[in-house]
Design a protein around this motif. Sequence first.
Motif, PDB file in Angstrom:
ATOM      1  N   GLY A   7       0.820  -1.207   0.000  1.00  0.00           N
ATOM      2  CA  GLY A   7       0.000   0.000   0.000  1.00  0.00           C
ATOM      3  C   GLY A   7       0.852   1.256   0.000  1.00  0.00           C
ATOM      4  O   GLY A   7       0.562   2.222  -0.725  1.00  0.00           O
ATOM      5  N   GLU A   8       1.908   1.267   0.798  1.00  0.00           N
ATOM      6  CA  GLU A   8       2.809   2.419   0.825  1.00  0.00           C
ATOM      7  C   GLU A   8       3.505   2.610  -0.509  1.00  0.00           C
ATOM      8  O   GLU A   8       3.635   3.731  -1.000  1.00  0.00           O
ATOM      9  CB  GLU A   8       3.834   2.259   1.946  1.00  0.00           C
ATOM     10  N   ASP A  13      -4.151   2.681   0.815  1.00  0.00           N
ATOM     11  CA  ASP A  13      -4.302   2.190   2.173  1.00  0.00           C
ATOM     12  C   ASP A  13      -4.282   0.663   2.156  1.00  0.00           C
ATOM     13  O   ASP A  13      -4.700   0.040   1.184  1.00  0.00           O
ATOM     14  CB  ASP A  13      -5.630   2.708   2.747  1.00  0.00           C
ATOM     15  N   LYS A  14      -3.834   0.063   3.264  1.00  0.00           N
ATOM     16  CA  LYS A  14      -3.759  -1.410   3.295  1.00  0.00           C
ATOM     17  C   LYS A  14      -5.140  -2.045   3.197  1.00  0.00           C
ATOM     18  O   LYS A  14      -5.279  -3.162   2.714  1.00  0.00           O
ATOM     19  CB  LYS A  14      -3.007  -1.906   4.524  1.00  0.00           C
ATOM     20  N   THR A  15      -6.198  -1.352   3.643  1.00  0.00           N
ATOM     21  CA  THR A  15      -7.552  -1.914   3.517  1.00  0.00           C
ATOM     22  C   THR A  15      -7.970  -1.999   2.050  1.00  0.00           C
ATOM     23  O   THR A  15      -8.674  -2.920   1.650  1.00  0.00           O
ATOM     24  CB  THR A  15      -8.585  -1.086   4.317  1.00  0.00           C
ATOM     25  N   TYR A  16      -7.511  -1.025   1.239  1.00  0.00           N
ATOM     26  CA  TYR A  16      -7.805  -1.061  -0.188  1.00  0.00           C
ATOM     27  C   TYR A  16      -7.043  -2.217  -0.854  1.00  0.00           C
ATOM     28  O   TYR A  16      -7.598  -2.934  -1.689  1.00  0.00           O
ATOM     29  CB  TYR A  16      -7.430   0.274  -0.841  1.00  0.00           C
ATOM     30  N   LYS A  24     -12.993  -7.749  -3.832  1.00  0.00           N
ATOM     31  CA  LYS A  24     -14.100  -6.850  -3.493  1.00  0.00           C
ATOM     32  C   LYS A  24     -13.978  -5.512  -4.224  1.00  0.00           C
ATOM     33  O   LYS A  24     -14.964  -4.803  -4.376  1.00  0.00           O
ATOM     34  CB  LYS A  24     -14.150  -6.611  -1.983  1.00  0.00           C
ATOM     35  N   ARG A  25     -12.798  -5.183  -4.635  1.00  0.00           N
ATOM     36  CA  ARG A  25     -12.520  -3.977  -5.419  1.00  0.00           C
ATOM     37  C   ARG A  25     -11.698  -4.397  -6.624  1.00  0.00           C
ATOM     38  O   ARG A  25     -11.102  -5.468  -6.649  1.00  0.00           O
ATOM     39  CB  ARG A  25     -11.719  -2.946  -4.602  1.00  0.00           C
ATOM     40  N   ALA A  26     -11.673  -3.532  -7.627  1.00  0.00           N
ATOM     41  CA  ALA A  26     -10.903  -3.846  -8.838  1.00  0.00           C
ATOM     42  C   ALA A  26     -10.214  -2.588  -9.353  1.00  0.00           C
ATOM     43  O   ALA A  26     -10.730  -1.483  -9.211  1.00  0.00           O
ATOM     44  CB  ALA A  26     -11.828  -4.400  -9.915  1.00  0.00           C
TER      45      ALA A  26
END
Length: 151
Positions: A7-8, A13-16, A24-26
């Motif tokens: 993420g960094e 963000d690490k949740t993304y 869940k996301r693309a």
Amino acid sequence: MNQTALGELLGYDKTYISALELGKRALDDVGSCRRVCDALRLPPHVLGVTDPADTDYRAMLQFGGSTVRLAEIARQSGHASEAVSELWPLVARLEARIDDGHAERDVLHLLARARVGLGVASTSCQRNAWPPPPTGRPRVWRSLSTSVVRG
């Protein structure tokens, strides 16, 4: 590499990152895909992004589209074997590009159109006019190609 470090590196963000991993996301916009490829030092085609400077790609799409249209004209005018002869080299080239990992949407769509053209042309050909496929692939692709072209 853990999600926090990734993420960094990517600026997320690490949740993304977790949501991406879980499906869940693309990443579905070209800019984000390019940024990820640049950060990870990956060739853009790995994420389905084509380099706009790739002249071979652009020429192949233009030439391929013309070939499919000309093959359709040949088939409609009673020259189905000529249509097949024009489409086989195009299909082989597109399949080779995909085998090399360049599976762009435009290439898949053009390949589907060419394969559908081959299927239509084959029904117009006499059995002795149908050439063998240039690759060892089975002819199961016809229904799959039709669904890609319609979708």
